[in-house]
Design an enzyme around this catalytic site. Structure first.
Site, PDB file in Angstrom:
ATOM      1  N   ARG A 188      -8.741   1.467  13.711  1.00  0.00           N
ATOM      2  CA  ARG A 188      -9.123   0.694  13.370  1.00  0.00           C
ATOM      3  C   ARG A 188      -9.243  -0.813  15.023  1.00  0.00           C
ATOM      4  O   ARG A 188     -10.116  -0.932  14.530  1.00  0.00           O
ATOM      5  CB  ARG A 188      -9.098  -0.454  11.952  1.00  0.00           C
ATOM      6  CG  ARG A 188      -9.941  -1.454  11.736  1.00  0.00           C
ATOM      7  CD  ARG A 188      -9.528  -1.717  10.046  1.00  0.00           C
ATOM      8  NE  ARG A 188     -10.320  -0.124   9.390  1.00  0.00           N
ATOM      9  CZ  ARG A 188     -11.275  -0.786   7.819  1.00  0.00           C
ATOM     10  NH1 ARG A 188     -12.204  -2.082   9.202  1.00  0.00           N
ATOM     11  NH2 ARG A 188     -11.553  -0.438   7.731  1.00  0.00           N
ATOM     12  N   GLU A 245      -9.909  -9.414   4.137  1.00  0.00           N
ATOM     13  CA  GLU A 245      -9.896  -9.191   5.640  1.00  0.00           C
ATOM     14  C   GLU A 245     -10.659 -10.130   6.304  1.00  0.00           C
ATOM     15  O   GLU A 245      -9.740 -10.637   7.449  1.00  0.00           O
ATOM     16  CB  GLU A 245      -9.462  -7.893   5.460  1.00  0.00           C
ATOM     17  CG  GLU A 245      -9.001  -6.903   5.032  1.00  0.00           C
ATOM     18  CD  GLU A 245      -8.486  -5.651   5.211  1.00  0.00           C
ATOM     19  OE1 GLU A 245      -7.908  -4.959   6.040  1.00  0.00           O
ATOM     20  OE2 GLU A 245      -9.984  -4.569   4.823  1.00  0.00           O
ATOM     21  N   ALA A 253      -8.680  -1.608   2.374  1.00  0.00           N
ATOM     22  CA  ALA A 253      -9.954  -1.767   3.642  1.00  0.00           C
ATOM     23  C   ALA A 253     -10.421  -2.691   2.538  1.00  0.00           C
ATOM     24  O   ALA A 253     -11.622  -2.873   2.864  1.00  0.00           O
ATOM     25  CB  ALA A 253     -10.426  -0.848   3.494  1.00  0.00           C
ATOM     26  N   GLU A 261       0.422  -0.875   0.083  1.00  0.00           N
ATOM     27  CA  GLU A 261       0.033  -0.009  -0.086  1.00  0.00           C
ATOM     28  C   GLU A 261       1.399   1.100   0.520  1.00  0.00           C
ATOM     29  O   GLU A 261       0.321   2.040  -0.537  1.00  0.00           O
ATOM     30  CB  GLU A 261      -1.340   0.288   1.138  1.00  0.00           C
ATOM     31  CG  GLU A 261      -2.298   1.316   1.007  1.00  0.00           C
ATOM     32  CD  GLU A 261      -3.491   0.896   1.939  1.00  0.00           C
ATOM     33  OE1 GLU A 261      -3.466  -0.298   2.838  1.00  0.00           O
ATOM     34  OE2 GLU A 261      -3.871   1.898   2.249  1.00  0.00           O
TER      35      GLU A 261
END
Lengths: 766, 159
Positions: free
Chosen positions: A311, A717, A516, A233
């Site tokens: 998160r 995920e 995500a 990322e």
């Protein structure tokens, strides 16, 4: 229809024949130069003397670049501009790039990079959570705190209280394809970059800054990655920028790939955490209040640590309705690699915290952990009921874990096997078994709201063939195939009519990272919108010709039906072209409903939740700590799956990766801050022999109640956290070594060494 | 350093190349012969992504020098299919969705073929331990095992 079919990966034939091209497989243009970084050998300090002459004189070396040689910005950070490509005089971890070698071959560059003579003035290093706390070394000014209800009072008022601490290690992504980039100088100072990244737009942005050119002068193309998992990322920025500045300096194509050891030493990993908890609970197992103190080791630069730590806080409830909760989150700055995104993005760490609490409470009460878990679940979604809200104020409107757990407990024969495990343990002194069922509720959307947007570009050519492009990147998850299935379904054509093309910043601009779990949600919708724009033009054109309603024009089975007539799709396209109908469209989608105030920790950060549950049964050898997963059952919610074969593949792979994180993947830094586990020889990821002996994965087929692409759900995920059931099963097996009075208190990863220590604690206490 | 001339056979074709004596067989295959199917996953023989056959032996091509290929017969993933006709293993890997990012797939296919050539009727445990030297980070291995067991059963039926 092409949607919901279990089709193979779009590149499967290329993969099995060895023809699939990853960055390092692209034939290098003539004259390509190869790069390597010279790395800091110390943890923290200033460079007092840098002698690069031996490097310059090494065979094959064309030039060596240091920070002062860079044409414009010296920064590869995705967030706070605190991560120079090359050191500006100070170094902050072992492995930080100091200089860049440009040589005729990869090996020459690597050999030369080791020849610098560097003197440092060393400064004290901060390596551990405790050292960072003592030095108040952190990001943001202080800890972030969110609260709902009155946790302290509720804990005091409860029947029982309990406090403990859990540490969990980080995790190396170990994408089998290391980081790689290739920059090709173009006319007029433009730059074309091929790179293995989840975030082409950010590469474009960072390369433009580094070259001092507008973003329009940089084009980034990514066809595929050999695995990403979050590790591509932001961690590819350094290589792409290095290639671009070297290409600018030499006028020649430049390529860089990290050797595995360099990759592991330089790049960031999953954040390791310590979570301290205090819980107040009643005799019946109901949790009255929890206080979590989360400590995240973020490394030397900010990278994505703030949203990762957020998160972790957001998933501190997992599946449980806890009315009184307080969470304090410390984002600690240490002299180690800058920890980064990794599948789950902090969610797994937060979730493991609360799962540990539930397990601990169940043990203290002598109850089945599944009963205690279920007693604390959010209320099930049902018509007319008022949903409970999370600790950050989001109503849980789609809770389905009661049903999932009912079904999974039945299909896995949980109750009978739990008894069988008890019987086994009573009869066997050496090999002990354990079993656990754990749930997952995972929030879907980027918590940075503006990232929840996507674009697509669709062309239909005169022969009816379709060129498909969108901002998502392919890292093995099957995104390209799922999105192609959407396009084929919208036009009612066979998948062979769709050409899947590389992600390209010149085709779709300003994209978000493929992260995500949002890839198919966002890009599937954007492509649907683009396809529908063209389809609507075709329908209007045909309706006018046939004096029918556009809404009655049907695209199906390669034909276009209007009234009683039907025509091959290609014929309609050709006629539309002749009639001057535009056959190209963009599509743009933004996720609805989400609002989020990250400072206050209030709002609706997620469009919806994805759910699932897993049962793991393990056996441990109490003489050695060795262990095996005997059987795994997973029931996972992928909504109305766009492609069950790909989705089940995601669930299986995620579970094994999650189990690896919690059982065998151990990162070890020595006292000098050097990562000693920097290759597969010392860092163990799950191998074929570690897979569960009996592995049963089923999708919970239920449409997403939110209006997502064909009512599917994100799947990248959420299943990672099914690995938590392995750690809980190991804890159950360790507990069987004692008399029931001492909680096993396993940290993660629960390596054989750690298990053996825990077993000895049990034996000593009983 | 002076270059070495090497004569060898790759996927049945006679091949001559010159290489630096320090170059690995993997580098030679990828950089000199344009056979990029074998991948460098670790460079230390731990991940199996560079697996090739040398005569009848399964090797990590990152651990062997190109110069050592003199007089040997090399087989890589590129030689598995016959033109457009895929090897049964390749077909089964597609059918069972036994791959995701695909970068470990060439090495796993070469290693699996080596197993089935030696042992057409392996147990699941034998397959699991044979392939323990080929890392895959994506799939969790289950579909790989199923694809291998299914291919082995088909090949036995056909023979």
């Amino acid at each position: 229809m092409s949607v919901s079919r279990p089709l193979p990966h779009d590149a499967a034939r290329l993969h099995v024949t060895g023809q699939a091209r990853y960055v390092d497989d692209i034939p290098s243009p003539a004259g390509t130069l190869h790069l390597a970084f010279g790395l800091s050998e110390i943890t923290h300090g200033r460079i007092t003397h840098l002698d690069l002459d031996p490097v310059r004189q090494a065979p094959g070396v064309k030039c060596v670049l240091v920070a002062d040689d860079l044409p414009a910005a010296n920064d590869v950070s995705p967030s706070a501009h605190d991560e120079p490509l090359l050191s500006t005089g100070s170094v902050h971890y072992v492995g930080q790039p100091i200089f860049l070698v440009v040589a005729a071959s990869h090996q020459q560059a690597r050999r030369a990079a080791r020849m610098a003579v560097i003197d440092y003035a060393e400064e004290p290093a901060i390596l551990t959570i405790d050292e960072a706390l003592a030095a108040d070394s952190r990001f943001e000014n202080g800890p972030v705190e969110w609260a709902t209800g009155d946790a302290d009072q509720a804990i005091r008022d409860a029947d029982h209280q309990l406090s403990r601490s859990l540490t969990m290690g980080g995790q190396e992504h170990f994408y089998l394809e290391g980081q790689a980039a290739l920059a090709w100088p173009q006319e007029g100072g433009d730059m074309l970059v091929n790179t293995s990244t989840q975030h082409p737009t950010e590469i474009q942005h960072k390369v433009a800054e580094a070259l001092g050119v507008p973003m329009h002068a940089v084009r980034v193309e990514t066809r595929r990655m050999g695995g990403g998992f979050g590790g591509k990322e932001s961690q590819g920025n350094a290589l792409a920028v290095a290639c671009a500045v070297a290409a600018r300096a030499t006028g020649r194509p430049c390529k860089m790939r990290y050797d595995r050891d360099d990759d592991m030493v330089i790049t960031g990993k999953r954040h390791d955490f310590r979570i301290d908890y205090t819980v107040g609970y009643d005799e019946d197992g109901r949790i009255r209040g929890v206080f979590f103190e989360q400590f995240a080791r973020c490394g030397w630069a900010m990278d994505l640590s703030l949203p990762v730590a957020d998160r972790a806080m957001l998933h501190s409830d997992n599946a449980y309705h806890i009315e009184n909760m307080r969470i304090t989150s410390h984002r600690l700055k240490t002299n180690t690699q800058s920890a980064t995104a990794y599948r789950g993005f902090g969610g797994p760490q937060g979730m493991l915290g609360i799962e540990r609490v539930l397990d601990d409470v169940a043990f203290a009460l002598g109850r089945d952990p599944l009963d205690v878990r279920r007693r604390n679940f959010y209320p099930s979604a049902s018509a007319g009921s008022v949903p409970a809200t999370t600790h950050y104020g989001m109503p849980v409107e789609d809770f389905v874990l009661d049903d999932i757990c009912d079904r999974l407990a039945a299909s896995s024969d949980y109750a009978a096997r739990r008894q069988a495990v008890r019987d086994w343990n009573a009869a066997n002194p050496i090999l002990k078994k354990g079993i656990a069922l754990t749930p997952v509720k995972f929030g879907i959307s980027f918590t940075l709201t503006h990232l929840n947007q996507a674009g697509a570009l669709v062309h239909v050519y005169q022969d009816g063939s379709i060129h498909l492009n969108h901002g998502g990147t392919e890292m093995g998850q099957g995104l390209f195939q799922k999105v192609a299935q959407v396009a084929a379904a919208r036009f009612g054509v066979d998948l062979s009519m769709i050409k899947i093309t590389a992600t390209d910043t010149a085709k779709v601009p300003n994209t978000s990272a493929t992260a995500a779990s949002s890839g198919s949600d966002l890009n599937g919708m954007a492509v649907r919108i683009a396809c529908d724009t063209i389809r609507d033009r075709l329908a209007s054109f045909l309706a006018e010709r046939h004096q029918a309603e556009a809404a009655d024009v049907i695209f199906r089975d390669g034909q276009v039906h209007v009234g009683a007539e039907s025509y091959p799709f290609a014929t309609v396209i050709n006629e539309a072209y002749m009639a001057r109908i535009s056959l190209s469209a963009t599509g743009y989608y933004k996720t609805p409903k989400i609002t989020w105030d990250r400072i206050r920790g209030r709002g609706r950060p997620f469009f919806y939740f994805a759910y699932g549950a897993s049962v793991s049964e393990v056996v441990i050898d109490t003489l050695t700590g060795e262990n095996r997963i005997l059987r795994t059952d997973i029931l996972h919610d992928a909504g109305a799956s766009l492609n069950p074969a790909l989705d089940i593949g995601q669930v299986e792979g995620a579970y094994v990766q999650g189990a690896g994180w919690l059982t065998m993947e151990e990162l070890v830094w020595d006292d000098a801050g050097r990562l000693r586990t920097h290759a597969p020889s010392t860092y163990k990821i799950p191998a074929c022999s570690d897979r569960p002996d009996d592995f049963r994965v089923t999708l919970y087929e239920m449409e997403n109640r939110e209006d997502t692409i064909y009512r599917s759900k994100a799947v990248g995920e959420p299943p990672f956290m099914h690995g938590i059931s392995v750690l809980m099963a190991l804890s159950d097996a360790v507990a069987a070594c004692g008399s029931g009075g001492l909680y096993p208190d396993l940290d993660a990863p629960a390596t054989p060494e750690q298990l053996l220590t825990a077993i000895e604690r049990q034996r000593a206490a009983s | 350093m002076s270059m070495i001339h090497v004569s060898t056979t790759v996927n049945g074709d006679e091949v001559d190349f010159v290489c630096d004596p320090r170059e690995t067989l993997l580098d030679v295959l990828r950089d000199r012969l344009a056979l990029t199917g074998a991948k460098e996953g670790c460079g230390t023989g731990d991940c199996g992504a560079c697996s090739v056959m040398v005569d009848d032996r399964l090797v990590c091509s990152c651990l062997m020098l190109g110069a050592e290929a003199e007089g040997k017969s090399i087989a890589t993933v590129e030689g598995l299919a016959k033109g457009e006709d895929l090897h049964p293993l390749q077909e089964k890997f597609i059918e069972h969705a036994a791959l995701q990012c695909g970068i470990c797939t060439p090495g796993i296919l070469v290693a699996t073929k080596a197993l089935l050539d030696k042992n057409p009727d392996p147990t699941e445990t034998e397959v699991r331990y044979w392939l323990a030297g080929n890392l895959c980070r994506c799939t969790g291995y289950d579909k790989i095992i199923r694809a291998v067991m299914d291919t082995a059963a088909d090949l036995r039926k056909a023979s």
